[in-house]
Scaffold this active site. Structure first.
Site, mmCIF file in Angstrom:
data_model
loop_
_atom_site.group_PDB
_atom_site.id
_atom_site.type_symbol
_atom_site.label_atom_id
_atom_site.label_comp_id
_atom_site.label_asym_id
_atom_site.label_seq_id
_atom_site.Cartn_x
_atom_site.Cartn_y
_atom_site.Cartn_z
ATOM 1 N N GLN A 100 2.171 -2.903 2.459
ATOM 2 C CA GLN A 100 3.476 -2.447 2.928
ATOM 3 C C GLN A 100 4.315 -1.959 1.751
ATOM 4 O O GLN A 100 4.415 -2.621 0.716
ATOM 5 C CB GLN A 100 4.202 -3.582 3.638
ATOM 6 N N ARG A 181 -9.838 -18.528 -6.421
ATOM 7 C CA ARG A 181 -8.575 -18.799 -5.729
ATOM 8 C C ARG A 181 -8.588 -20.060 -4.873
ATOM 9 O O ARG A 181 -7.530 -20.507 -4.432
ATOM 10 C CB ARG A 181 -8.184 -17.594 -4.872
#
Length: 275
Positions: A100, A181
């Site tokens: 975005q 992660r």
């Protein structure tokens, strides 16, 4: 805190017949059959689904990773912080992002949500955090109303501002992402997001989803390569060994002590290979 962004992770799609594709990719490397012949056997069910799963499980244990690049997943991810996004886009091989834009999207003040780390609440500073971001929202809206372009008004937005991703990632890269992660050394937010991605894959493909682990997992590297201090603080350190333990075992039971590689060792390899 009002307007607190809530993370969302959804598996939108994945390569059809993923196990069959993975089997065919591996078999191409290890069989005299052509890929077309391999697929004919799959489609005629001469190779059973159970056989495919067994074969893939054994191949995944070998570390042969290139066929894993042919299994692809698409994720929709919403309401993660810009702090997370700066970390996520560090992964560049086998993954594609659409994010975005703060340049083209004008955020309405009542929709300007933010990501609040729990540490601010635990420290008793949630209200100060909320007040600051409320003023940021007011200033952002004021800037847009004054005619400042969104691409310039965004300069006041903090790392706590949320963003969205549409992601395509192959399984080989997903393994690498989980290596790093899912480790407790990773920041909490990206660790949570990757754990949700892992859960989505395990839901539809448990046969390969079990290999998505932090690097110390038994299906990955198998031991912790972080500092000894970090390993001692890690809850996984109770069940996974540290690299120093492996070196201790090698020094104790190996035929000779481990030592740093020097030019003599490189020359020995070159002579053996006749380089």
């Amino acid at each position: 805190m009002e307007n607190q962004a809530k993370m969302q992770v959804k598996l939108i799609d994945y390569a059809q017949q993923p196990l069959e594709k993975l089997y065919a990719a591996f078999r191409t490397c290890y069989s005299s059959d052509t890929p077309i012949e391999v697929w004919d056997k799959i489609k005629s069910e001469k190779i059973t689904h159970d056989k495919i799963r067994e074969f893939i499980t054994e191949r995944l244990k070998t570390g042969h990773a290139s066929p894993l690049e042919q299994i692809v997943f698409w994720f929709a991810i919403a309401n993660v912080s810009r702090s997370l996004s700066h970390q996520f886009v560090r992964h560049r091989i086998g993954i594609s992002f659409e994010q975005q834009s703060q340049r083209y999207v004008k955020f309405k003040r009542d929709k300007l949500a933010f990501v609040l780390p729990d540490s601010w609440s635990r420290a008793g500073l949630e209200s100060e955090f909320s007040d600051l971001l409320s003023k940021t929202s007011e200033l952002y809206a004021k800037a847009l109303k004054a005619g400042i372009p969104a691409e310039d008004a965004r300069f006041v937005l903090p790392n706590a501002a949320p963003t969205n991703f549409h992601v395509m990632v192959n399984f080989a890269e997903m393994l690498h992402i989980c290596d790093l992660r899912l480790c407790v050394r990773a920041q909490w937010e990206i660790r949570r997001m990757v754990a949700m991605m892992r859960a989505e894959i395990k839901r539809v493909l448990p046969e390969i989803g079990v290999f998505l682990q932090p690097k110390c997992g038994e299906n990955r590297m198998g031991y912790c390569d972080e500092s000894l201090d970090e390993w001692q603080k890690c809850p996984l350190g109770k069940v996974r060994p540290h690299k120093s333990s492996l070196f201790d075992l090698y020094d104790r039971y190996g035929s000779r002590k481990a030592q740093a590689l020097g030019e003599a060792e490189y020359r020995a390899v070159e002579e053996k290979e006749q380089l």
